[in-house]
Design a protein around this motif. Structure first.
Motif, PDB file in Angstrom:
ATOM      1  N   GLY A   1       0.773  -1.141  -0.150  1.00 25.49           N
ATOM      2  CA  GLY A   1      -0.047  -0.064  -0.020  1.00 25.49           C
ATOM      3  C   GLY A   1       0.816   1.216  -0.068  1.00 25.49           C
ATOM      4  N   GLY A   2       0.133   2.305   0.573  1.00 21.74           N
ATOM      5  CA  GLY A   2       0.733   3.926   0.631  1.00 21.74           C
ATOM      6  C   GLY A   2       0.426   4.573  -0.541  1.00 21.74           C
ATOM      7  N   ALA A   3      -0.481   4.131  -1.333  1.00 24.20           N
ATOM      8  CA  ALA A   3      -0.921   5.204  -2.394  1.00 24.20           C
ATOM      9  C   ALA A   3      -2.409   4.619  -2.566  1.00 24.20           C
ATOM     10  CB  ALA A   3      -0.116   4.750  -3.859  1.00 24.20           C
ATOM     11  N   VAL A   4      -3.024   5.530  -3.544  1.00 24.05           N
ATOM     12  CA  VAL A   4      -4.512   5.575  -3.536  1.00 24.05           C
ATOM     13  C   VAL A   4      -5.015   4.347  -4.491  1.00 24.05           C
ATOM     14  CG1 VAL A   4      -6.645   6.610  -4.450  1.00 24.05           C
ATOM     15  CG2 VAL A   4      -4.911   7.739  -3.186  1.00 24.05           C
ATOM     16  N   HIS A   5      -6.113   3.416  -3.963  1.00 21.93           N
ATOM     17  CA  HIS A   5      -6.380   2.250  -5.007  1.00 21.93           C
ATOM     18  C   HIS A   5      -7.771   2.866  -5.221  1.00 21.93           C
ATOM     19  CE1 HIS A   5      -7.435  -2.133  -4.964  1.00 21.93           C
ATOM     20  NE2 HIS A   5      -7.721  -1.858  -5.984  1.00 21.93           N
ATOM     21  N   PHE A   6      -8.134   3.100  -6.310  1.00 31.34           N
ATOM     22  CA  PHE A   6      -9.330   3.474  -7.029  1.00 31.34           C
ATOM     23  C   PHE A   6     -10.160   2.360  -7.050  1.00 31.34           C
ATOM     24  CE2 PHE A   6      -7.059   7.512  -7.674  1.00 31.34           C
ATOM     25  CZ  PHE A   6      -7.880   8.649  -7.338  1.00 31.34           C
ATOM     26  N   PRO A   7     -11.494   2.547  -7.241  1.00 31.23           N
ATOM     27  CA  PRO A   7     -12.460   1.706  -7.794  1.00 31.23           C
ATOM     28  C   PRO A   7     -12.137   1.208  -9.143  1.00 31.23           C
ATOM     29  CG  PRO A   7     -13.574   3.244  -6.543  1.00 31.23           C
ATOM     30  CD  PRO A   7     -12.186   3.845  -6.771  1.00 31.23           C
ATOM     31  N   LYS A   8     -12.280   0.191  -9.784  1.00 26.35           N
ATOM     32  CA  LYS A   8     -11.870  -0.552 -10.948  1.00 26.35           C
ATOM     33  C   LYS A   8     -12.920   0.336 -11.803  1.00 26.35           C
ATOM     34  CE  LYS A   8      -9.692  -4.907 -10.539  1.00 26.35           C
ATOM     35  NZ  LYS A   8      -9.962  -6.376 -10.826  1.00 26.35           N
ATOM     36  N   ASN A   9     -12.623   0.073 -13.284  1.00 28.20           N
ATOM     37  CA  ASN A   9     -13.394   1.065 -14.238  1.00 28.20           C
ATOM     38  C   ASN A   9     -14.905   0.751 -14.369  1.00 28.20           C
ATOM     39  OD1 ASN A   9     -10.990   2.085 -15.102  1.00 28.20           O
ATOM     40  ND2 ASN A   9     -10.858   0.735 -16.670  1.00 28.20           N
ATOM     41  N   LYS A  10     -15.270  -0.555 -14.011  1.00 27.17           N
ATOM     42  CA  LYS A  10     -16.678  -0.938 -14.101  1.00 27.17           C
ATOM     43  C   LYS A  10     -17.289  -0.081 -12.955  1.00 27.17           C
ATOM     44  CE  LYS A  10     -20.595  -2.641 -15.744  1.00 27.17           C
ATOM     45  NZ  LYS A  10     -21.616  -1.593 -15.129  1.00 27.17           N
ATOM     46  N   ALA A  11     -16.913  -0.029 -11.821  1.00 26.00           N
ATOM     47  CA  ALA A  11     -17.328   1.019 -10.810  1.00 26.00           C
ATOM     48  C   ALA A  11     -17.422   2.699 -11.223  1.00 26.00           C
ATOM     49  CB  ALA A  11     -16.612   0.903  -9.467  1.00 26.00           C
ATOM     50  N   VAL A  12     -16.107   2.834 -11.905  1.00 26.93           N
ATOM     51  CA  VAL A  12     -16.048   4.224 -12.427  1.00 26.93           C
ATOM     52  C   VAL A  12     -17.175   4.518 -13.464  1.00 26.93           C
ATOM     53  CG1 VAL A  12     -14.616   5.997 -13.714  1.00 26.93           C
ATOM     54  CG2 VAL A  12     -13.674   4.181 -12.114  1.00 26.93           C
ATOM     55  N   GLY A  13     -17.568   3.684 -14.157  1.00 25.89           N
ATOM     56  CA  GLY A  13     -18.390   3.780 -15.296  1.00 25.89           C
ATOM     57  C   GLY A  13     -19.932   3.715 -14.915  1.00 25.89           C
ATOM     58  N   ALA A  14     -19.930   3.008 -13.671  1.00 24.56           N
ATOM     59  CA  ALA A  14     -21.492   3.136 -12.905  1.00 24.56           C
ATOM     60  C   ALA A  14     -21.610   4.514 -12.191  1.00 24.56           C
ATOM     61  CB  ALA A  14     -21.377   2.038 -11.844  1.00 24.56           C
ATOM     62  N   ALA A  15     -20.599   5.005 -11.729  1.00 26.96           N
ATOM     63  CA  ALA A  15     -20.568   6.285 -10.942  1.00 26.96           C
ATOM     64  C   ALA A  15     -21.117   7.332 -11.922  1.00 26.96           C
ATOM     65  CB  ALA A  15     -19.386   6.676 -10.538  1.00 26.96           C
ATOM     66  N   GLY A  16     -20.557   7.014 -13.523  1.00 27.74           N
ATOM     67  CA  GLY A  16     -20.991   8.078 -14.422  1.00 27.74           C
ATOM     68  C   GLY A  16     -20.469   9.343 -14.188  1.00 27.74           C
ATOM     69  N   ASP A  17     -19.489   9.756 -13.569  1.00 29.91           N
ATOM     70  CA  ASP A  17     -18.840  11.138 -13.001  1.00 29.91           C
ATOM     71  C   ASP A  17     -17.758  11.461 -14.025  1.00 29.91           C
ATOM     72  OD1 ASP A  17     -17.925  13.590 -11.947  1.00 29.91           O
ATOM     73  OD2 ASP A  17     -19.218  13.409 -10.385  1.00 29.91           O
ATOM     74  N   VAL A  18     -17.738  12.335 -14.988  1.00 27.74           N
ATOM     75  CA  VAL A  18     -16.890  12.462 -15.823  1.00 27.74           C
ATOM     76  C   VAL A  18     -15.532  13.165 -14.889  1.00 27.74           C
ATOM     77  CG1 VAL A  18     -15.891  14.010 -17.635  1.00 27.74           C
ATOM     78  CG2 VAL A  18     -18.059  12.778 -17.889  1.00 27.74           C
ATOM     79  N   SER A  19     -15.995  14.132 -14.221  1.00 26.78           N
ATOM     80  CA  SER A  19     -14.887  14.973 -13.572  1.00 26.78           C
ATOM     81  C   SER A  19     -14.289  14.039 -12.413  1.00 26.78           C
ATOM     82  CB  SER A  19     -15.528  16.169 -12.605  1.00 26.78           C
ATOM     83  OG  SER A  19     -16.505  15.590 -11.400  1.00 26.78           O
ATOM     84  N   LEU A  20     -14.741  13.154 -11.760  1.00 27.23           N
ATOM     85  CA  LEU A  20     -14.144  12.230 -10.832  1.00 27.23           C
ATOM     86  C   LEU A  20     -13.224  10.909 -11.630  1.00 27.23           C
ATOM     87  CD1 LEU A  20     -17.204  11.202  -8.330  1.00 27.23           C
ATOM     88  CD2 LEU A  20     -14.933  12.557  -8.019  1.00 27.23           C
ATOM     89  N   ALA A  21     -13.875  10.731 -12.737  1.00 32.34           N
ATOM     90  CA  ALA A  21     -13.128   9.738 -13.883  1.00 32.34           C
ATOM     91  C   ALA A  21     -11.516  10.497 -13.984  1.00 32.34           C
ATOM     92  CB  ALA A  21     -13.644   9.491 -14.862  1.00 32.34           C
ATOM     93  N   TYR A  22     -11.889  11.842 -14.335  1.00 35.25           N
ATOM     94  CA  TYR A  22     -10.606  12.598 -14.686  1.00 35.25           C
ATOM     95  C   TYR A  22      -9.627  13.047 -13.499  1.00 35.25           C
ATOM     96  CZ  TYR A  22      -7.623  16.746 -15.647  1.00 35.25           C
ATOM     97  OH  TYR A  22      -6.721  17.551 -15.831  1.00 35.25           O
ATOM     98  N   GLU A  23     -10.305  12.908 -12.352  1.00 38.17           N
ATOM     99  CA  GLU A  23      -9.517  13.083 -10.997  1.00 38.17           C
ATOM    100  C   GLU A  23      -8.831  11.768 -10.696  1.00 38.17           C
ATOM    101  OE1 GLU A  23      -9.079  15.797  -8.727  1.00 38.17           O
ATOM    102  OE2 GLU A  23      -9.099  16.531 -10.636  1.00 38.17           O
ATOM    103  N   SER A  24      -9.504  10.767 -10.775  1.00 44.45           N
ATOM    104  CA  SER A  24      -8.777   9.602 -10.710  1.00 44.45           C
ATOM    105  C   SER A  24      -7.315   9.350 -11.489  1.00 44.45           C
ATOM    106  CB  SER A  24      -9.640   8.378 -10.953  1.00 44.45           C
ATOM    107  OG  SER A  24     -10.011   8.063 -12.179  1.00 44.45           O
ATOM    108  N   GLY A  25      -7.571   9.848 -12.657  1.00 40.91           N
ATOM    109  CA  GLY A  25      -6.328  10.014 -13.783  1.00 40.91           C
ATOM    110  C   GLY A  25      -5.329  10.944 -13.213  1.00 40.91           C
ATOM    111  N   ARG A  26      -5.612  12.025 -12.593  1.00 38.96           N
ATOM    112  CA  ARG A  26      -4.912  12.924 -12.166  1.00 38.96           C
ATOM    113  C   ARG A  26      -4.068  12.553 -10.953  1.00 38.96           C
ATOM    114  NH1 ARG A  26      -4.580  16.756  -8.079  1.00 38.96           N
ATOM    115  NH2 ARG A  26      -6.780  16.430  -7.305  1.00 38.96           N
TER     116      ARG A  26
END
Length: 521
Positions: free
Chosen positions: A96-121
């Motif tokens: 560990g020691g870094a952020v583990h984001f939800p996988k892409n299917k969960a990102v797609g289910a969330a449907g929030d473009v700004s949060l998807a961008y932020e996960s990439g940032r």
């Protein structure tokens, strides 16, 4: 004359060929193998597999040592250091020691473009702080085949537009903040029922179908800097049944010429059975370059295995089988990309390890916001407190998988569990159900990154159907396709078991989620 042209003109033939190769690295410390790949074979890149990734400081030491060897005794040009950080930097770190984001299917289910961008940032910031500058992510395959054995929750979903929208947002998040993104797996691994790690998938579709369903065009239009070509055959486009990774018709004819992609073309791992069932890796390296690949993702287990791969490409260039112009075109693209990302000797600035780049609360909060938005109630799910009389006396029996330890801890702390059974995997659920009395209110949490065995889930559904007066609630950290097997069970669907999803699930289950982030199902 610009910097990358100067660098191209300085390279020997051996160094040019070396730039094409990215070798797998499997250890956590600088090894003789890595030193040889970089120092003697003049590799242009190294890929950090899971065996290379322990914690941020360790990864920084490893990547720093690799870059030092490349500059001092290798090609003299900084490396592409790549990884599969498909769900944030923390998804692959053992400690560990870094952020583990939800996988892409969960990102797609969330449907929030700004949060998807932020996960990439955030992923870019943490990756670069460890010395990883090239991410083999995002997956932009559309998971439109429920029987797909490999893509699963790595896909943003079944809808072309949603996959395109989320994928391009993540790409921009990576590249706006200094890390190369890779759209994969061209021409699309979503509608297959074969895993290319073990065999060659064949897509029986025409060009029109591929254009309509696979959103690589959108990724290219968004400026993605790399595309990974998969080991997938499309007879309608190349009757030879060659995998796309080795096919001129697919790699150059479709991706480079028809779609107009001008960035880096990367092969999927050349040790996968989709290739090696028919060819050696050395043969595949030559074929991939002839097809139009720029970067060969080569998996040599030993120094002795690696040498023939580079030698095969060298021989092909010297004999004219691979024209020098073809080699220079790929090396030129590699060096232009290295110039763009500050990876030429004149511009490269190694960064000291900065622990402040990691474990930042504002970054973890983004993952939790994504998780809360992704949580999807189905079949009339409601918080446990709304089920009577079980909640009144803290009378729930809890069956949960060991991998879901964060979720279990939060549920236990609420004081609602009377009895508990721990599973080593979801497959043990039917046996555990036999140990639970028919009148016990039951809470179940299970996880799997592909579809679960239908009969295992039906055992839970049969229990709920037999006693509709006794609450049975499922918290499912897995595929939405599984829901067809539990139509009588109220469920909360999370798609994946990332820590943030486990926390969001507990909030929703216990009625503690923030009101402004609730998602109706």
């Amino acid at each position: 004359m610009n910097d990358w042209t100067n660098a191209l003109n300085r390279l020997t033939l051996e160094e040019k060929v070396g730039q094409l190769f990215t070798f797998y690295n499997t250890g956590t410390a600088m090894s003789e193998f890595a030193a040889t790949m970089i120092g003697e074979l003049k590799a242009g890149g190294m890929f950090l597999d899971m065996g290379s990734l322990s914690d941020p400081e360790q990864v920084h030491r490893l990547t720093s040592a690799m870059q030092d060897v490349s500059l001092r005794s290798g090609s003299g040009i900084p490396l592409f250091v790549s990884a599969d950080f498909v769900a944030g930097t923390g998804c692959k770190l053992k400690r560990g020691g870094a952020v583990h984001f939800p996988k892409n299917k969960a990102v797609g289910a969330a449907g929030d473009v700004s949060l998807a961008y932020e996960s990439g940032r955030v992923t870019a910031i943490e990756s670069l702080a460890m010395g990883v500058n090239f991410n083999y992510s995002p997956v932009v395959d559309i998971n439109n085949n429920p029987l797909n054995p490999v893509i699963g929750t790595h896909s943003f979903g079944e809808d072309r537009d949603r996959v395109s929208e989320m994928g391009t947002a993540v790409i921009r998040g990576y590249q706006d903040h200094g890390m190369i993104a890779t759209a994969k797996h061209f021409p699309g691994h979503g509608d297959t029922s074969v895993d290319s790690h073990f065999d060659l998938p064949v897509l029986p579709f025409d060009a029109e179908r591929l254009d309509r369903f696979e959103p690589f065009r959108r990724a290219i239009e968004a400026g993605v800097d790399a595309v990974m070509v998969g080991h997938i055959a499309v007879p309608s486009l190349d009757p030879s049944l060659l995998p796309a990774s080795l096919s001129y018709a697919m790699t150059t004819g479709i991706l480079r010429e028809r779609l107009g992609f001008q960035g880096l073309i990367v092969t999927d791992g050349l040790s996968m059975k989709g290739v090696t069932a028919r060819f050696t890796q050395a043969e595949a390296c030559v074929m991939a370059v002839k097809a139009g690949a720029d970067i060969l993702l080569a998996h040599a287990r030993t120094i002795e295995e690696a040498g023939p791969m580079a030698e095969a490409v060298l021989r092909a260039v010297r004999s004219g089988e691979i024209p020098m112009e073809r080699l220079d075109a790929s090396v030129g693209r590699i060096l232009r990309m290295k110039a763009k990302y500050g990876l030429l000797p004149e511009t490269y600035r190694p960064l000291p390890y900065d622990p402040e780049a990691f474990d930042r609360p504002e970054h973890a909060a983004i993952a939790l916001r994504l998780a809360r938005a992704a949580a999807s109630p189905v079949n009339g799910f409601r918080p446990l407190a709304e089920w009577k009389p079980a909640a009144a006396d803290g009378g729930w029996t809890f069956i949960g998988e060991r991998q879901l330890d964060r979720f279990a801890e939060l549920v236990r702390s609420a004081g609602i569990v009377k009895r508990e059974h721990t599973l080593e995997s979801y497959e043990g659920l039917p046996t555990a159900l036999e140990r639970v009395a028919p009148d016990e209110p039951l809470l179940v949490s299970v996880t799997h990154n592909k579809r679960m065995d239908a009969e295992t889930l039906r055992a839970l559904d049969k229990r709920a159907e037999a006693r509709p007066d006794v609450p049975v609630v499922l918290v499912h950290f897995g595929s939405h396709y599984d829901m067809e097997h539990v139509p009588h069970v109220p469920a909360l669907l999370l798609y994946d078991r990332a820590p943030a999803l486990q926390e969001a699930a507990a909030e929703r289950l216990l009625g503690r989620e923030q009101a402004d982030e609730r998602k109706d199902g």
